[in-house]
Design a protein around this motif. Structure first.
Motif, mmCIF file in Angstrom:
data_model
loop_
_atom_site.group_PDB
_atom_site.id
_atom_site.type_symbol
_atom_site.label_atom_id
_atom_site.label_comp_id
_atom_site.label_asym_id
_atom_site.label_seq_id
_atom_site.Cartn_x
_atom_site.Cartn_y
_atom_site.Cartn_z
ATOM 1 N N GLU A 137 1.865 1.822 -3.599
ATOM 2 C CA GLU A 137 0.721 2.342 -4.367
ATOM 3 C C GLU A 137 0.477 3.813 -4.054
ATOM 4 O O GLU A 137 0.195 4.623 -4.944
ATOM 5 C CB GLU A 137 -0.523 1.517 -4.043
ATOM 6 N N TRP A 147 0.835 -1.216 0.000
ATOM 7 C CA TRP A 147 0.000 0.000 0.000
ATOM 8 C C TRP A 147 0.864 1.259 0.000
ATOM 9 O O TRP A 147 0.484 2.275 -0.582
ATOM 10 C CB TRP A 147 -0.934 0.007 1.201
ATOM 11 N N LYS A 202 -9.268 -0.522 3.325
ATOM 12 C CA LYS A 202 -10.253 0.341 2.658
ATOM 13 C C LYS A 202 -9.876 1.810 2.805
ATOM 14 O O LYS A 202 -10.124 2.617 1.907
ATOM 15 C CB LYS A 202 -11.635 0.084 3.252
ATOM 16 N N SER A 232 -6.769 3.180 2.927
ATOM 17 C CA SER A 232 -5.758 3.509 1.907
ATOM 18 C C SER A 232 -6.344 3.430 0.500
ATOM 19 O O SER A 232 -6.040 4.271 -0.358
ATOM 20 C CB SER A 232 -4.571 2.555 2.036
ATOM 21 N N ASN A 233 -7.193 2.426 0.277
ATOM 22 C CA ASN A 233 -7.837 2.318 -1.030
ATOM 23 C C ASN A 233 -8.717 3.530 -1.304
ATOM 24 O O ASN A 233 -8.760 4.048 -2.439
ATOM 25 C CB ASN A 233 -8.657 1.032 -1.085
ATOM 26 N N ASN A 234 -9.428 3.995 -0.266
ATOM 27 C CA ASN A 234 -10.260 5.194 -0.439
ATOM 28 C C ASN A 234 -9.409 6.425 -0.726
ATOM 29 O O ASN A 234 -9.802 7.287 -1.524
ATOM 30 C CB ASN A 234 -11.117 5.422 0.803
#
Length: 526
Positions: A155, A152, A298, A300-302
């Motif tokens: 990314e 993460w 979620k 970090s994805n958000n």
């Protein structure tokens, strides 16, 4: 004489009784013995005294006993010196049973202790193995956690680089928009002046008609030539702020993940022989966690999705800025033509309404004349009904003076009463109609005044729309200047004059300026 220390319920300690008795005598008939010595007993011993040996029950349940046998079974009257009480004597069966119970209890306790020792050894081995497995599993989980954090983090760093590149592109487009934003002042001032002139309309003519709507739309559209670029620049500011917010969120997430990575690496490298380990009692009860693996990923994805959405919005804004210059000219020319058409249509409506008001004024004057005549006739009719009413009331008054039985309610009396009531009702109706006619006359007079006022308003409105507003709307900037080819700081000499009914100037390139004397640019030509 009783023996001290003997049981009061024993059959051989009391006076002689017949053998025909099958039960013991009641305990309350025995004499009470007071002892000066109270022996010490263990807790619960008082309840054990209720137990009697089986020998006692055998003796007490005997139905018949011969005299020769009674003497042989009876204990001696003189007790041994070592015995303190006869009720403590047990049978051989009781002694044997007690011994066997003690042996079985000892064997059970020994067996239980042996089993407990074996189970304890197995328990210690199982718990040691479980502790090692859990520690190894925790280490594996920490290693997997470090791998997830590294993924993460990579990314987030990649997304941060792309976001910063987009931020630089936005800043370039923003400077272009601000440079082209000051080119639409002249048509905007004309539209605003038309709105200001139309504010001088009086009364009901201050209507939000199509002309005003088109003027407002023209002002809005001209501001979309002037302001829309500034407004778009403001949107760029907001978008750049969103980009900075997304950038700060990514940087903060990267920083948090770097800190968490350092902490988890330290935890991963801890062993049972490490020097920095210590007891922290109660830490397992402190639950300060605010996320689970799903919500952590979620989050970090958000952040990445939010950054991607922000970049997509930035790209759309840049594309909108690129297409904005191409659409401004056509939209402004179309709106300019629509506003002029609305002016002509509104002027026609005002002329038609003025003619209709003049016709209504003439008809109102005629109705006023007829209402005045009607009022005169109604007043005369009311005065004509007063004399018949006086006659009828006088007759009733005279007939009321008839003597005695002559005061008869005869047909003449009924007719007189009916006549008075009828004339009175007629007068009320005529007076009501007179008031209505007078009110109608006042309404007609007020209508006449309003019509005259409306005619003055319409004349003022026609003067504003036809002479002042349309007189100003004769020129319009050319397309090259509308799309922002000319920077307000440096005039390129691209001037154009609008001819009513003609379309926008060709966009092949700016027309050369004829010179400082005839130039109408916002800034003087070089």
């Amino acid at each position: 004489m009783e023996f001290l220390g003997t049981s009061q319920t024993a059959s051989y300690c009391g006076p002689r009784k017949g053998c025909s008795l099958s039960v013991l005598p009641p305990a309350e008939q025995a004499p009470t013995i007071q002892e000066c010595y109270q022996p010490y007993h263990l807790p619960g011993y008082r309840y054990l005294n209720a137990w009697r040996p089986s020998l006692f029950y055998k003796i007490s349940t005997t139905q018949t006993c011969p005299d020769e046998c009674r003497a042989s079974r009876r204990p001696p009257t003189i007790l041994p010196a070592l015995r303190s009480a006869l009720f403590c004597r047990y049978s051989h069966h009781d002694w044997d049973q007690s011994s066997h119970l003690q042996i079985r209890g000892a064997e059970a306790a020994r067996l239980w202790a042996s089993r407990l020792t074996g189970d304890s050894m197995h328990l210690m081995q199982d718990k040691e193995q479980l502790t090692q497995q859990m520690q190894e599993g925790t280490s594996r989980n920490l290693g997997q956690r470090l791998s997830d954090i590294g993924f993460w983090k990579a990314e987030l760093c990649y997304e941060l680089e792309r976001l910063m590149s987009e931020y630089s592109s936005l800043d370039t487009i923003k400077r272009r928009l601000l440079c082209a934003a000051d080119e639409v002042n002249a048509p905007l001032q004309v539209a605003l002046e038309c709105l200001y002139q139309r504010e001088k309309r009086i009364g009901i003519d201050l209507v939000h008609d199509n002309v005003e709507k088109n003027l407002i739309q023209e002002v809005d559209l001209l501001k979309c030539c002037q302001e829309r670029m500034r407004k778009l620049a403001q949107r760029f500011d907001l978008q750049m702020q969103d980009n900075r917010d997304a950038q700060h969120a990514l940087e903060r997430d990267i920083e948090d993940k770097s800190s968490a990575q350092c902490i988890d690496e330290k935890c991963f490298n801890l062993r049972n022989t490490s020097d920095c380990i210590s007891f922290f009692h109660g830490m397992e009860k402190v639950d300060g966690m605010i996320s689970v693996p799903e919500t952590w990923a979620k989050f970090s994805n958000n952040n990445i999705i939010h950054s991607q959405n922000t970049r997509a919005n930035s790209i759309r804004l840049r594309e909108e800025a690129e297409h904005l210059f191409e659409n401004l000219s056509d939209q402004m020319w179309k709106q300019y033509t629509d506003t002029n058409l609305a002016f002509h249509a509104r002027i026609s409506e005002e002329m038609d309404m003025k003619n209709r008001l003049q016709t209504q004024l003439a008809k109102t004057l005629q109705e006023i004349f007829q209402a005045e005549n009607t009022i005169t006739l109604l007043e005369r009719a009311i005065m004509a009904k007063e004399c018949p009413l006086k006659v009828a009331q006088t007759r009733l008054e005279c007939r009321s003076r008839r003597p005695n039985v002559e005061l008869c309610r005869d047909i003449a009396q009924f007719k007189l009463l009916n006549e008075v009531y009828t004339i009175d009702d007629t007068l009320q109706t005529l007076r009501l109609r007179l008031r209505e006619t007078q009110d109608t006359l006042q309404l007609l007079v007020m209508t006449k005044s309003r019509l005259e006022h409306e005619l003055a308003i319409k004349a003022n409105t026609l003067c504003i729309d036809k002479e002042k507003c349309l007189g100003m709307r004769k020129t319009f900037p050319s397309t090259p200047r509308l799309v922002g080819y000319t920077c307000p700081a440096i005039c390129s000499g691209a001037c154009a004059t609008f001819v009513p009914g003609a379309g926008p100037a060709p966009s092949a390139g700016p027309a050369p300026c004829s010179g400082p004397a005839s130039c109408t640019c916002p800034r003087p030509c070089a």
